[in-house]
Motif scaffolding. Structure first.
Motif, PDB file in Angstrom:
ATOM      1  N   ILE A   1       0.864  -1.183   0.000  1.00 56.46           N
ATOM      2  CA  ILE A   1       0.000   0.000   0.000  1.00 56.46           C
ATOM      3  C   ILE A   1       0.900   1.232   0.000  1.00 56.46           C
ATOM      4  O   ILE A   1       1.972   1.233   0.611  1.00 56.46           O
ATOM      5  CB  ILE A   1      -0.945   0.015   1.216  1.00 56.46           C
ATOM      6  CG1 ILE A   1      -1.873   1.217   1.159  1.00 56.46           C
ATOM      7  CG2 ILE A   1      -0.201  -0.061   2.513  1.00 56.46           C
ATOM      8  CD1 ILE A   1      -2.918   1.232   2.251  1.00 56.46           C
ATOM      9  N   TYR A   2       0.471   2.261  -0.712  1.00 54.27           N
ATOM     10  CA  TYR A   2       1.305   3.456  -0.820  1.00 54.27           C
ATOM     11  C   TYR A   2       0.430   4.698  -0.872  1.00 54.27           C
ATOM     12  O   TYR A   2      -0.597   4.711  -1.557  1.00 54.27           O
ATOM     13  CB  TYR A   2       2.172   3.371  -2.086  1.00 54.27           C
ATOM     14  CG  TYR A   2       3.103   4.553  -2.246  1.00 54.27           C
ATOM     15  CD1 TYR A   2       4.169   4.735  -1.372  1.00 54.27           C
ATOM     16  CD2 TYR A   2       2.906   5.478  -3.263  1.00 54.27           C
ATOM     17  CE1 TYR A   2       5.016   5.816  -1.515  1.00 54.27           C
ATOM     18  CE2 TYR A   2       3.759   6.564  -3.411  1.00 54.27           C
ATOM     19  CZ  TYR A   2       4.812   6.727  -2.524  1.00 54.27           C
ATOM     20  OH  TYR A   2       5.654   7.807  -2.654  1.00 54.27           O
ATOM     21  N   GLN A   3       0.823   5.725  -0.125  1.00 59.34           N
ATOM     22  CA  GLN A   3       0.136   7.009  -0.202  1.00 59.34           C
ATOM     23  C   GLN A   3       0.840   7.849  -1.263  1.00 59.34           C
ATOM     24  O   GLN A   3       1.917   8.370  -1.048  1.00 59.34           O
ATOM     25  CB  GLN A   3       0.144   7.723   1.148  1.00 59.34           C
ATOM     26  CG  GLN A   3      -0.633   9.026   1.122  1.00 59.34           C
ATOM     27  CD  GLN A   3      -0.876   9.590   2.509  1.00 59.34           C
ATOM     28  OE1 GLN A   3      -1.717   9.104   3.244  1.00 59.34           O
ATOM     29  NE2 GLN A   3      -0.136  10.604   2.878  1.00 59.34           N
TER      30      GLN A   3
ATOM     31  N   LEU B   1       3.688   1.506  -9.704  1.00 60.11           N
ATOM     32  CA  LEU B   1       2.422   1.435 -10.430  1.00 60.11           C
ATOM     33  C   LEU B   1       1.744   2.801 -10.477  1.00 60.11           C
ATOM     34  O   LEU B   1       1.306   3.259 -11.540  1.00 60.11           O
ATOM     35  CB  LEU B   1       1.494   0.416  -9.779  1.00 60.11           C
ATOM     36  CG  LEU B   1       0.097   0.302 -10.398  1.00 60.11           C
ATOM     37  CD1 LEU B   1       0.189  -0.288 -11.804  1.00 60.11           C
ATOM     38  CD2 LEU B   1      -0.818  -0.547  -9.522  1.00 60.11           C
ATOM     39  N   ALA B   2       1.643   3.463  -9.329  1.00 57.96           N
ATOM     40  CA  ALA B   2       0.974   4.768  -9.270  1.00 57.96           C
ATOM     41  C   ALA B   2       1.675   5.776 -10.168  1.00 57.96           C
ATOM     42  O   ALA B   2       1.021   6.540 -10.901  1.00 57.96           O
ATOM     43  CB  ALA B   2       0.946   5.265  -7.828  1.00 57.96           C
ATOM     44  N   ARG B   3       2.995   5.789 -10.158  1.00 56.05           N
ATOM     45  CA  ARG B   3       3.745   6.762 -10.953  1.00 56.05           C
ATOM     46  C   ARG B   3       3.699   6.437 -12.442  1.00 56.05           C
ATOM     47  O   ARG B   3       3.579   7.349 -13.274  1.00 56.05           O
ATOM     48  CB  ARG B   3       5.191   6.826 -10.455  1.00 56.05           C
ATOM     49  CG  ARG B   3       5.314   7.483  -9.095  1.00 56.05           C
ATOM     50  CD  ARG B   3       6.745   7.753  -8.709  1.00 56.05           C
ATOM     51  NE  ARG B   3       6.809   8.661  -7.570  1.00 56.05           N
ATOM     52  CZ  ARG B   3       7.722   9.609  -7.424  1.00 56.05           C
ATOM     53  NH1 ARG B   3       8.644   9.778  -8.352  1.00 56.05           N
ATOM     54  NH2 ARG B   3       7.715  10.385  -6.364  1.00 56.05           N
ATOM     55  N   GLU B   4       3.809   5.164 -12.783  1.00 57.02           N
ATOM     56  CA  GLU B   4       3.782   4.792 -14.198  1.00 57.02           C
ATOM     57  C   GLU B   4       2.446   5.168 -14.841  1.00 57.02           C
ATOM     58  O   GLU B   4       2.417   5.760 -15.931  1.00 57.02           O
ATOM     59  CB  GLU B   4       4.017   3.295 -14.359  1.00 57.02           C
ATOM     60  CG  GLU B   4       3.948   2.822 -15.809  1.00 57.02           C
ATOM     61  CD  GLU B   4       4.095   1.324 -15.968  1.00 57.02           C
ATOM     62  OE1 GLU B   4       4.038   0.845 -17.114  1.00 57.02           O
ATOM     63  OE2 GLU B   4       4.254   0.625 -14.939  1.00 57.02           O
ATOM     64  N   VAL B   5       1.355   4.832 -14.163  1.00 56.92           N
ATOM     65  CA  VAL B   5       0.034   5.123 -14.722  1.00 56.92           C
ATOM     66  C   VAL B   5      -0.188   6.627 -14.822  1.00 56.92           C
ATOM     67  O   VAL B   5      -0.686   7.133 -15.830  1.00 56.92           O
ATOM     68  CB  VAL B   5      -1.057   4.463 -13.858  1.00 56.92           C
ATOM     69  CG1 VAL B   5      -2.442   4.930 -14.299  1.00 56.92           C
ATOM     70  CG2 VAL B   5      -0.970   2.947 -13.960  1.00 56.92           C
TER      71      VAL B   5
END
Length: 231
Positions: free
Chosen positions: A64-66, A97-101
């Motif tokens: 999990i990441y904020q 994942l969050a940064r790539e998307v």
């Protein structure tokens, strides 16, 4: 139901009331959203991209990441450097994942506005990758309980801030400048504060060290500071 192991909280100590339209807003004004369709729109877009681009799930399903980023007045984005390498290392797949998307595929970013003028503003999202691969549903929004300090209720963060400031020995210092201090830390599932770092320092090493030591000295009573679950 999955129990999350930590929560990252960015804590802002204000030693001034300075503000201007050129400053970065640390949160979006009430009733304004950082993405087209609001937070639900953001998570739906993320899920649809994961499926369409056939992105790979994380091997550790508990990651999990904020995710924090700066949304500029022209709707472009800028990643905010995470100063807590331990959190990134433990959740590298969610982080990537969050940064790539966001960098390659998402384009629904909406700037904040004050008095009709677009502003630089920080947006934050909770990323639990396993939900986008195995547990997504229409209208998805990550369900969690925010940290609660010492069973104080709705004003618990203000009480935490007041108690912390009361423990600071400000008599040893004298200054004329206006400044703020930003602190990031992890709250474990046992309600402990860990990985305390200053993300914005005063420039006075002794004062900064006192702030970190004061955070470490804050104790919780009653139930843990954090209970955060997602369905």
């Amino acid at each position: 139901m999955k129990t999350k192991l930590f929560f990252v909280l960015i804590f802002l100590l204000k030693f001034s009331i300075a503000n201007s339209q050129t400053e970065v807003l640390q949160r979006y004004p009430e009733n304004q959203m950082p993405y087209a369709g609001g937070y639900i729109g953001y998570y739906k877009d993320l899920h649809d991209i994961v499926v369409e681009k056939k992105l790979q799930p994380c091997s550790n399903k508990n990651e999990i990441y904020q995710f924090s980023l700066l949304i500029k007045p022209d709707s472009s984005i800028q990643f905010i450097r995470d100063l807590n390498p331990k959190v990134v290392e433990s959740n590298k797949c969610a982080y990537d994942l969050a940064r790539e998307v966001a960098n390659k595929y998402q384009n629904g970013w909406k700037p904040a506005s004050l008095n009709g003028i677009a502003q630089n503003a920080v947006a934050r999202f909770i990323i639990f990758p396993d939900d986008f691969f195995n547990n997504y549903r229409e209208g998805y929004y990550p369900l969690f309980s925010a940290p609660v300090y010492n069973n104080y209720g709705k004003d618990n963060i203000d009480r935490f801030r007041k108690e912390l400031i009361a423990k600071l020995d400000l008599r040893r210092f004298s200054w004329n400048d206006i400044f703020t201090v930003e602190t990031e830390f992890t709250i474990t599932k046992d309600g402990k504060l860990e990985d305390i770092i200053l993300t914005k320092k005063t420039g006075l090493d002794e004062f900064d060290r006192m702030i970190v030591l004061t955070f470490k000295g804050m104790k919780k009573n009653g139930r843990p500071l954090l209970s955060m679950d997602s369905q």
